[in-house]
Write a protein that holds these residues in place. Structure first.
Motif, PDB file in Angstrom:
ATOM      1  N   GLU A  41      30.099  29.397  46.025  1.00 57.75           N
ATOM      2  CA  GLU A  41      29.050  28.818  46.847  1.00 57.75           C
ATOM      3  C   GLU A  41      27.925  29.836  46.921  1.00 57.75           C
ATOM      4  OE1 GLU A  41      28.281  26.852  51.223  1.00 57.75           O
ATOM      5  OE2 GLU A  41      29.884  28.325  51.010  1.00 57.75           O
ATOM      6  N   ILE A  42      26.734  29.393  46.599  1.00 55.11           N
ATOM      7  CA  ILE A  42      25.549  30.239  46.716  1.00 55.11           C
ATOM      8  C   ILE A  42      24.801  29.781  47.955  1.00 55.11           C
ATOM      9  CG2 ILE A  42      23.378  30.926  45.636  1.00 55.11           C
ATOM     10  CD1 ILE A  42      24.765  30.258  42.924  1.00 55.11           C
ATOM     11  N   ILE A  43      24.616  30.703  48.881  1.00 47.75           N
ATOM     12  CA  ILE A  43      23.871  30.429  50.109  1.00 47.75           C
ATOM     13  C   ILE A  43      22.586  31.237  50.012  1.00 47.75           C
ATOM     14  CG2 ILE A  43      23.857  30.570  52.624  1.00 47.75           C
ATOM     15  CD1 ILE A  43      26.977  30.674  52.427  1.00 47.75           C
ATOM     16  N   ALA A  44      21.462  30.542  49.997  1.00 43.20           N
ATOM     17  CA  ALA A  44      20.167  31.213  49.875  1.00 43.20           C
ATOM     18  C   ALA A  44      19.335  30.932  51.116  1.00 43.20           C
ATOM     19  CB  ALA A  44      19.434  30.724  48.628  1.00 43.20           C
ATOM     20  N   ILE A  45      18.793  31.983  51.708  1.00 43.67           N
ATOM     21  CA  ILE A  45      17.865  31.871  52.831  1.00 43.67           C
ATOM     22  C   ILE A  45      16.488  32.179  52.257  1.00 43.67           C
ATOM     23  CG2 ILE A  45      17.286  32.667  55.148  1.00 43.67           C
ATOM     24  CD1 ILE A  45      20.149  31.567  54.968  1.00 43.67           C
ATOM     25  N   ILE A  46      15.572  31.202  52.317  1.00 39.10           N
ATOM     26  CA  ILE A  46      14.257  31.357  51.683  1.00 39.10           C
ATOM     27  C   ILE A  46      13.140  30.930  52.631  1.00 39.10           C
ATOM     28  CG2 ILE A  46      15.227  31.018  49.371  1.00 39.10           C
ATOM     29  CD1 ILE A  46      13.999  28.165  49.434  1.00 39.10           C
TER      30      ILE A  46
ATOM     31  N   GLY B  42      15.860  32.289  62.227  1.00 34.55           N
ATOM     32  CA  GLY B  42      16.564  33.560  62.297  1.00 34.55           C
ATOM     33  C   GLY B  42      15.573  34.684  62.122  1.00 34.55           C
ATOM     34  N   ARG B  43      16.084  35.868  61.955  1.00 37.40           N
ATOM     35  CA  ARG B  43      15.214  37.000  61.686  1.00 37.40           C
ATOM     36  C   ARG B  43      16.014  38.100  61.019  1.00 37.40           C
ATOM     37  NH1 ARG B  43      13.415  40.004  67.109  1.00 37.40           N
ATOM     38  NH2 ARG B  43      14.805  41.730  66.757  1.00 37.40           N
ATOM     39  N   GLY B  44      15.322  38.883  60.254  1.00 34.42           N
ATOM     40  CA  GLY B  44      15.958  39.987  59.548  1.00 34.42           C
ATOM     41  C   GLY B  44      15.345  41.293  59.990  1.00 34.42           C
ATOM     42  N   LYS B  45      15.217  42.200  59.053  1.00 36.95           N
ATOM     43  CA  LYS B  45      14.677  43.515  59.368  1.00 36.95           C
ATOM     44  C   LYS B  45      13.231  43.471  59.835  1.00 36.95           C
ATOM     45  CE  LYS B  45      17.595  46.274  56.374  1.00 36.95           C
ATOM     46  NZ  LYS B  45      17.603  47.236  55.268  1.00 36.95           N
ATOM     47  N   GLN B  46      12.512  42.369  59.490  1.00 38.13           N
ATOM     48  CA  GLN B  46      11.109  42.295  59.876  1.00 38.13           C
ATOM     49  C   GLN B  46      10.947  42.024  61.366  1.00 38.13           C
ATOM     50  OE1 GLN B  46      12.681  39.612  58.757  1.00 38.13           O
ATOM     51  NE2 GLN B  46      11.550  37.745  59.126  1.00 38.13           N
TER      52      GLN B  46
ATOM     53  N   ILE C 101      12.197  33.385  63.000  1.00 38.02           N
ATOM     54  CA  ILE C 101      11.297  32.919  61.942  1.00 38.02           C
ATOM     55  C   ILE C 101      11.920  31.660  61.308  1.00 38.02           C
ATOM     56  CG2 ILE C 101      10.355  33.471  59.663  1.00 38.02           C
ATOM     57  CD1 ILE C 101       9.058  35.135  61.730  1.00 38.02           C
ATOM     58  N   PRO C 102      11.146  30.595  61.107  1.00 41.37           N
ATOM     59  CA  PRO C 102      11.687  29.425  60.404  1.00 41.37           C
ATOM     60  C   PRO C 102      11.961  29.756  58.934  1.00 41.37           C
ATOM     61  CG  PRO C 102       9.662  28.875  61.572  1.00 41.37           C
ATOM     62  CD  PRO C 102       9.797  30.364  61.597  1.00 41.37           C
ATOM     63  N   LYS C 103      13.114  29.360  58.469  1.00 38.83           N
ATOM     64  CA  LYS C 103      13.519  29.552  57.070  1.00 38.83           C
ATOM     65  C   LYS C 103      14.220  28.289  56.598  1.00 38.83           C
ATOM     66  CE  LYS C 103      12.496  34.002  56.620  1.00 38.83           C
ATOM     67  NZ  LYS C 103      11.658  34.556  55.583  1.00 38.83           N
TER      68      LYS C 103
ATOM     69  N   ARG D 287      17.506  36.167  51.554  1.00 38.97           N
ATOM     70  CA  ARG D 287      18.793  36.731  51.129  1.00 38.97           C
ATOM     71  C   ARG D 287      19.550  35.673  50.339  1.00 38.97           C
ATOM     72  NH1 ARG D 287      16.958  40.737  53.193  1.00 38.97           N
ATOM     73  NH2 ARG D 287      17.883  42.170  54.662  1.00 38.97           N
ATOM     74  N   ILE D 288      20.447  36.142  49.477  1.00 38.72           N
ATOM     75  CA  ILE D 288      21.348  35.264  48.749  1.00 38.72           C
ATOM     76  C   ILE D 288      22.761  35.803  48.938  1.00 38.72           C
ATOM     77  CG2 ILE D 288      22.012  34.350  46.494  1.00 38.72           C
ATOM     78  CD1 ILE D 288      19.084  34.689  45.633  1.00 38.72           C
ATOM     79  N   PHE D 289      23.667  34.908  49.326  1.00 32.98           N
ATOM     80  CA  PHE D 289      25.068  35.256  49.504  1.00 32.98           C
ATOM     81  C   PHE D 289      25.892  34.434  48.515  1.00 32.98           C
ATOM     82  CE2 PHE D 289      22.857  35.458  53.569  1.00 32.98           C
ATOM     83  CZ  PHE D 289      23.043  36.785  53.909  1.00 32.98           C
ATOM     84  N   ILE D 290      26.906  35.055  47.923  1.00 34.87           N
ATOM     85  CA  ILE D 290      27.772  34.370  46.963  1.00 34.87           C
ATOM     86  C   ILE D 290      29.199  34.453  47.492  1.00 34.87           C
ATOM     87  CG2 ILE D 290      28.573  34.318  44.579  1.00 34.87           C
ATOM     88  CD1 ILE D 290      25.868  35.854  43.964  1.00 34.87           C
TER      89      ILE D 290
END
Length: 123
Positions: free
Chosen positions: A3-8, A35-39, A66-68, A100-103
């Motif tokens: 499963e590839i999970i991509a947050i874009i 969500g939010r990341g390092k930014q 942040i909307p993603k 981010r992309i998670f596999i």
């Protein structure tokens, strides 16, 4: 299977969809997420009006969230690399917030209508 999970970024959704379709992977599930990341919620990331609870009630340090867009794609093991490469190519701006992309491994899949299982269920 994986499963590839991509947050874009939301504005990259159309281009990502086109790239996946061109590659032969038109099937995926997409969610509007926040969500939010390092930014830490940089407000310049978003060019739309957002409710106060999302914006952080006017704090100057950025937004709470942040909307993603989150994409879930299940592919065979051999297809992981080209799919990840296509997602990265379309979404990489070299700016903070590219995503981010998670596999993740998938043990099995079953198509409800036909009861096919394994990779036959995702083809």
């Amino acid at each position: 299977m994986k499963e590839i999970i991509a947050i874009i970024r939301p504005k990259k959704m159309g281009a990502t969809k086109a790239a996946l379709e061109e590659l032969g992977f038109p099937c995926f599930t997409a969610f509007a997420v926040i969500g939010r990341g390092k930014q830490r919620g940089i407000a310049s990331e978003v060019a739309c009006e957002l409710p106060a609870e999302v914006q952080g009630q006017g704090r100057s340090r950025g937004m709470k969230y942040i909307p993603k867009r989150m994409l879930n794609i299940v592919v065979g093991d051999a297809d992981v690399e080209p799919v990840v490469h296509a997602i990265m190519t379309v979404n990489r701006t070299q700016q903070i917030g590219d995503g981010r992309i998670f596999i993740c491994p998938i043990d099995d899949a079953v198509r409800v209508r036909t009861r096919e299982s394994g990779e036959h269920a995702i083809l």
